[in-house]
Design an enzyme around this catalytic site. Structure first.
Site, short mmCIF file in Angstrom:
data_model
loop_
_atom_site.label_atom_id
_atom_site.label_comp_id
_atom_site.label_asym_id
_atom_site.label_seq_id
_atom_site.Cartn_x
_atom_site.Cartn_y
_atom_site.Cartn_z
N LYS A 43 3.17 3.46 -1.03
CA LYS A 43 3.17 2.09 -1.54
C LYS A 43 3.17 2.11 -3.07
O LYS A 43 2.88 3.13 -3.69
CB LYS A 43 1.95 1.33 -1.01
CG LYS A 43 0.61 1.93 -1.44
CD LYS A 43 -0.56 1.16 -0.85
CE LYS A 43 -1.88 1.76 -1.33
NZ LYS A 43 -3.04 0.99 -0.84
N ARG A 139 -10.35 -8.09 3.89
CA ARG A 139 -9.00 -8.40 3.42
C ARG A 139 -8.23 -8.93 4.63
O ARG A 139 -8.67 -9.89 5.25
CB ARG A 139 -8.37 -7.16 2.78
CG ARG A 139 -9.17 -6.67 1.57
CD ARG A 139 -8.45 -5.66 0.73
NE ARG A 139 -7.88 -4.55 1.48
CZ ARG A 139 -7.40 -3.43 0.93
NH1 ARG A 139 -7.42 -3.29 -0.38
NH2 ARG A 139 -6.91 -2.46 1.67
N TYR A 269 -4.76 -2.16 -34.89
CA TYR A 269 -5.30 -3.51 -34.91
C TYR A 269 -6.82 -3.52 -35.01
O TYR A 269 -7.52 -2.77 -34.32
CB TYR A 269 -4.89 -4.27 -33.65
CG TYR A 269 -3.41 -4.58 -33.58
CD1 TYR A 269 -2.81 -5.36 -34.55
CD2 TYR A 269 -2.63 -4.10 -32.54
CE1 TYR A 269 -1.45 -5.66 -34.49
CE2 TYR A 269 -1.28 -4.39 -32.46
CZ TYR A 269 -0.69 -5.17 -33.44
OH TYR A 269 0.64 -5.46 -33.38
#
Length: 376
Positions: A43, A139, A269
């Site tokens: 998957k 689930r 940053y």
């Protein structure tokens, strides 16, 4: 329109996938789980490795079948010429059940409406279904209350010639030994209920990598091995190497910039890092858009010219910076972000620790800008 010469200038971000390592891991896991058979989970594009290539290698190594998430992924494998059993289980309301039947897929069934859709698809052959009981993961899967009705509906569909009730299955939560033991109890109880209702299962399956390795009582007829196939341990207290597995992906990119800067120079940053001395900064063209976890900035290190260097400053969308001191570095020198660890380079498992996550996420998140290359 992109000019061909511009393609040459693009940095070669590369994920090298070792198919021999895939084969080694499948054989190792299959030997461990025997006499249970081995199904390999491919998957999410085989956890970022490339679904068709990994599936082919896994089957060559003795896997009896493949697990994907949904029907489109399974159809892609069929289109590539793979005729082994393929199991798909996340089926929403838009799922193409007719295509699944035509492609001879095995389908994980959690609800009666899915069976109704299969019956309505009017296929020319019965589809093998695996009935899922929710054993606590919450689930998909039928609840304990829904399970008897799901079994009865499956038996009606079987009598109508639309399905073959092939298996009962579930997922474990891997939360604790006690939770897994309770899930195992629920699974046995659900199978007993189904048998009392007249079901006959050719296969039972419950375990994935974690339980497949350490819980023999959860292996049943086959194990759906996932992350372990890719050389990464499912456990916090053992590495893949400890389990006899070989990491399967090496992520690298060329040095894109080298510059000398003074002491006190801010980097990236937020300027969360400043140089302490005059030093050389090296730019690596991989960032969080490529799957490098931003949270690992300031913790992680990479391999360059035979040694490790720390990632300095914040990891940006497309790049991160190394402080290499006075060491010589040239444009194009190869930076290994993670690999097997044989040379001393970091592993995906180390990156998982730096990012407070699991190895599954580190490899599965590698983005589309990274070219996959396969060896041998």
């Amino acid at each position: 329109m992109t000019h061909p010469s511009e393609l040459v200038l693009a940095p070669t971000r590369e994920a090298l996938v070792d198919l021999d390592a895939i084969r080694h891991n499948v054989r190792t896991l299959a030997a461990l789980a025997a006499p249970a058979e081995t199904m390999v989970a491919v998957k999410a594009n085989a956890y970022g490795h490339g679904m068709v290539e990994v599936a082919t290698a896994a089957l060559e190594a003795g896997a009896m079948g493949l697990a994907v998430l949904d029907i489109p992924a399974a159809l892609e494998l069929r289109a590539a010429g793979i005729d082994a059993p393929i199991f798909a289980w996340l089926l929403d309301d838009e799922a193409d059940f007719a295509a699944a039947i035509a492609a001879d897929l095995d389908l994980g069934i959690s609800a009666e409406w899915q069976l109704d859709r299969i019956v309505g698809a009017q296929g020319d052959r019965p589809v093998r279904v695996h009935l899922k009981i929710d054993t606590g993961l919450s689930r998909n899967g039928a609840t304990e209350e829904q399970w008897p009705d799901l079994v009865r509906a499956a038996l009606r569909a079987e009598a109508a010639g639309a399905v073959t009730v092939h298996a009962a299955w579930s997922h474990l939560a891997d939360a604790s030994p006690e939770d897994d033991a309770e899930a195992l109890r629920r699974f046995h109880a659900a199978v007993d209920v189904a048998v009392d209702l007249g079901a006959t299962f050719a296969k039972l399956h419950l375990a994935a990598s974690s339980a497949g390795i350490c819980e023999p009582e959860a292996r049943f007829d086959f194990v759906r091995f996932g992350i372990a196939v890719y050389g990464i341990s499912p456990f916090d207290n053992a590495s893949g190497a400890d389990l006899g597995l070989r990491p399967t992906m090496t992520l690298s990119a060329p040095v894109a910039s080298v510059k000398r800067v003074p002491a006190g120079q801010g980097v990236s940053y937020g300027l969360t890092y400043r140089t302490t001395d005059e030093t050389t900064l090296v730019l690596v063209p991989l960032g969080y858009a490529d799957g490098i976890p931003r949270i690992a900035g300031g913790r992680a290190s990479v391999w360059l010219n035979g040694r490790r260097y720390p990632v300095r400053g914040r990891i940006a969308m497309d790049q991160f910076v190394l402080d290499v001191g006075d060491d010589p570095v040239e444009l194009g020198d190869r930076v290994i972000v993670f690999g097997p660890g044989d040379q001393g380079e970091p592993t995906a498992e180390e990156w998982a620790g730096w990012a407070d996550t699991i190895g599954d996420e580190i490899i599965a998140r590698i983005g589309h800008r990274v070219t996959r290359r396969y060896v041998p």
